[in-house]
Write a protein that holds these residues in place. Sequence first.
Motif, PDB file in Angstrom:
ATOM      1  N   ARG A 128      -4.617   6.320   1.744  1.00  0.00           N
ATOM      2  CA  ARG A 128      -3.815   5.112   1.591  1.00  0.00           C
ATOM      3  C   ARG A 128      -4.520   4.171   0.625  1.00  0.00           C
ATOM      4  O   ARG A 128      -5.686   3.837   0.812  1.00  0.00           O
ATOM      5  CB  ARG A 128      -3.577   4.439   2.944  1.00  0.00           C
ATOM      6  CG  ARG A 128      -2.491   3.390   2.879  1.00  0.00           C
ATOM      7  CD  ARG A 128      -1.728   3.235   4.184  1.00  0.00           C
ATOM      8  NE  ARG A 128      -0.407   2.659   3.930  1.00  0.00           N
ATOM      9  CZ  ARG A 128       0.702   3.341   3.767  1.00  0.00           C
ATOM     10  NH1 ARG A 128       0.679   4.664   3.825  1.00  0.00           N
ATOM     11  NH2 ARG A 128       1.854   2.741   3.524  1.00  0.00           N
ATOM     12  N   THR A 164       0.849  -1.190   0.000  1.00  0.00           N
ATOM     13  CA  THR A 164       0.000   0.000   0.000  1.00  0.00           C
ATOM     14  C   THR A 164       0.881   1.236   0.000  1.00  0.00           C
ATOM     15  O   THR A 164       2.091   1.171   0.228  1.00  0.00           O
ATOM     16  CB  THR A 164      -0.927   0.017   1.220  1.00  0.00           C
ATOM     17  OG1 THR A 164      -0.139   0.143   2.422  1.00  0.00           O
ATOM     18  CG2 THR A 164      -1.767  -1.249   1.295  1.00  0.00           C
ATOM     19  N   GLU A 165       0.266   2.382  -0.260  1.00  0.00           N
ATOM     20  CA  GLU A 165       1.005   3.640  -0.319  1.00  0.00           C
ATOM     21  C   GLU A 165       0.086   4.791   0.049  1.00  0.00           C
ATOM     22  O   GLU A 165      -1.140   4.710  -0.110  1.00  0.00           O
ATOM     23  CB  GLU A 165       1.562   3.870  -1.728  1.00  0.00           C
ATOM     24  CG  GLU A 165       0.488   3.944  -2.791  1.00  0.00           C
ATOM     25  CD  GLU A 165       1.038   4.106  -4.191  1.00  0.00           C
ATOM     26  OE1 GLU A 165       2.218   4.438  -4.322  1.00  0.00           O
ATOM     27  OE2 GLU A 165       0.256   3.921  -5.151  1.00  0.00           O
ATOM     28  N   ALA A 166       0.660   5.868   0.548  1.00  0.00           N
ATOM     29  CA  ALA A 166      -0.076   7.094   0.831  1.00  0.00           C
ATOM     30  C   ALA A 166       0.015   8.000  -0.391  1.00  0.00           C
ATOM     31  O   ALA A 166       1.108   8.261  -0.905  1.00  0.00           O
ATOM     32  CB  ALA A 166       0.499   7.795   2.060  1.00  0.00           C
ATOM     33  N   ARG A 174      -1.541  11.620  -2.535  1.00  0.00           N
ATOM     34  CA  ARG A 174      -2.299  12.882  -2.501  1.00  0.00           C
ATOM     35  C   ARG A 174      -3.339  12.820  -3.611  1.00  0.00           C
ATOM     36  O   ARG A 174      -3.017  12.591  -4.775  1.00  0.00           O
ATOM     37  CB  ARG A 174      -1.382  14.079  -2.728  1.00  0.00           C
ATOM     38  CG  ARG A 174      -0.426  14.376  -1.586  1.00  0.00           C
ATOM     39  CD  ARG A 174       0.414  15.592  -1.928  1.00  0.00           C
ATOM     40  NE  ARG A 174      -0.400  16.790  -1.987  1.00  0.00           N
ATOM     41  CZ  ARG A 174      -0.312  17.712  -2.947  1.00  0.00           C
ATOM     42  NH1 ARG A 174       0.534  17.554  -3.952  1.00  0.00           N
ATOM     43  NH2 ARG A 174      -1.067  18.779  -2.914  1.00  0.00           N
ATOM     44  N   GLU A 212      -4.062  13.021   2.605  1.00  0.00           N
ATOM     45  CA  GLU A 212      -3.529  11.865   1.911  1.00  0.00           C
ATOM     46  C   GLU A 212      -4.477  10.684   2.102  1.00  0.00           C
ATOM     47  O   GLU A 212      -5.215  10.608   3.075  1.00  0.00           O
ATOM     48  CB  GLU A 212      -2.139  11.496   2.435  1.00  0.00           C
ATOM     49  CG  GLU A 212      -1.044  12.434   2.004  1.00  0.00           C
ATOM     50  CD  GLU A 212       0.325  11.908   2.381  1.00  0.00           C
ATOM     51  OE1 GLU A 212       1.305  12.295   1.711  1.00  0.00           O
ATOM     52  OE2 GLU A 212       0.423  11.120   3.349  1.00  0.00           O
TER      53      GLU A 212
END
Length: 361
Positions: free
Chosen positions: A105, A64-66, A68, A103
């Motif tokens: 996720r 996973t990633e955060a 914008r 942000e």
Amino acid sequence: MTGADRRFPCDACGSEMRFDPASGDMVCDHCGKHTAIATPPAPAAIRELDFQAALLSALPLAETEAVRISHCPNCGADLRLTEAVHAGNCPFCATPFVAGTGELRQIKPRGLLPFALDEAAARRAMTDWLGRLWFAPGGLQAYARKGRRMQGVYVPYWTFDAATRSSYRGQRGTIYYVTQRVIRDGKATNVQVAKVRWTPVAGRVARFFDDVLVLAANTLPKGLTDGLEPWDLSDLRPYAPEWLSGFGAEGYQVDLRDGFAEARRRMDAQIARDVRFDIGGDQQRITSIDTDIRDVTFKHILLPVWVAAYKYRGQSFRFVVNGQTGRVQGERPYSTWKIALAVVAGLILAAIVGYVYAMNG
């Protein structure tokens, strides 16, 4: 972090590089340097992820990633932004937006199809498509050719794999003919009448589904995105942020559970076709299908789409081009005077045909 979130400076002059579909390299528009994108050694498998683990929020953190995300107030697109971007225009509808500060996720992309067509090739495909449309305003093609630049956007999709075994019950219909005597024009005659003999049947079918593709965003009308298919997923590349340099990227809006529900509808439709084939005969009736589905895996992928949004005589129109194949779909206007002219021409032709028929009669 995606390529939309990173910058790639040229090691010769320091200017930002972008991915060039024509060459397949990273290109510096300032000094012209080309740099190949480092890819894993072939054959590089794009690893699937466990569906149940994802539903239980048990995926490894590295998957996973955060990101914008800016939500377009007009068309609803969720746009992935770099930290340097604070405002811009939506590539789907040209509406100005201001970036938020929050942000979100999300599951990382596992693979993508790089753009194979550059902007010039996509525009040619679009204008050729417009030129073939019946009853389109003559000025639209020229307007589109000279209009604002098309935007290259990576659109999010889910793919699902699953093994299925289905048991079914139904009926096989066999057509046979009987002779019946009927009266036609005052005379008795024999005719063959079709009947269907139904036989109860039961059986099992099995199928492995590979890469069932589901759109993971709601921005573009489904009719447009479905019309861009087919995609050649055999050319999927393992995700690397360089591929996204110079292009936009859309965050997914359809969550994994809803995406699988759509995939399951497609699987069930195929299973029903398999059952009808297995029943055989001339006609088939399906009473019930009970499917056991196992080993469900998925991946998040990005597919390339060129988007053009135009306002023509006060109305907005969107056109999309498959960035891999050049297939075009769009919202098209109609020319009322061309339609009226066609109707008048049709009436004149009908009158001429009627006159000739009357004269020869």
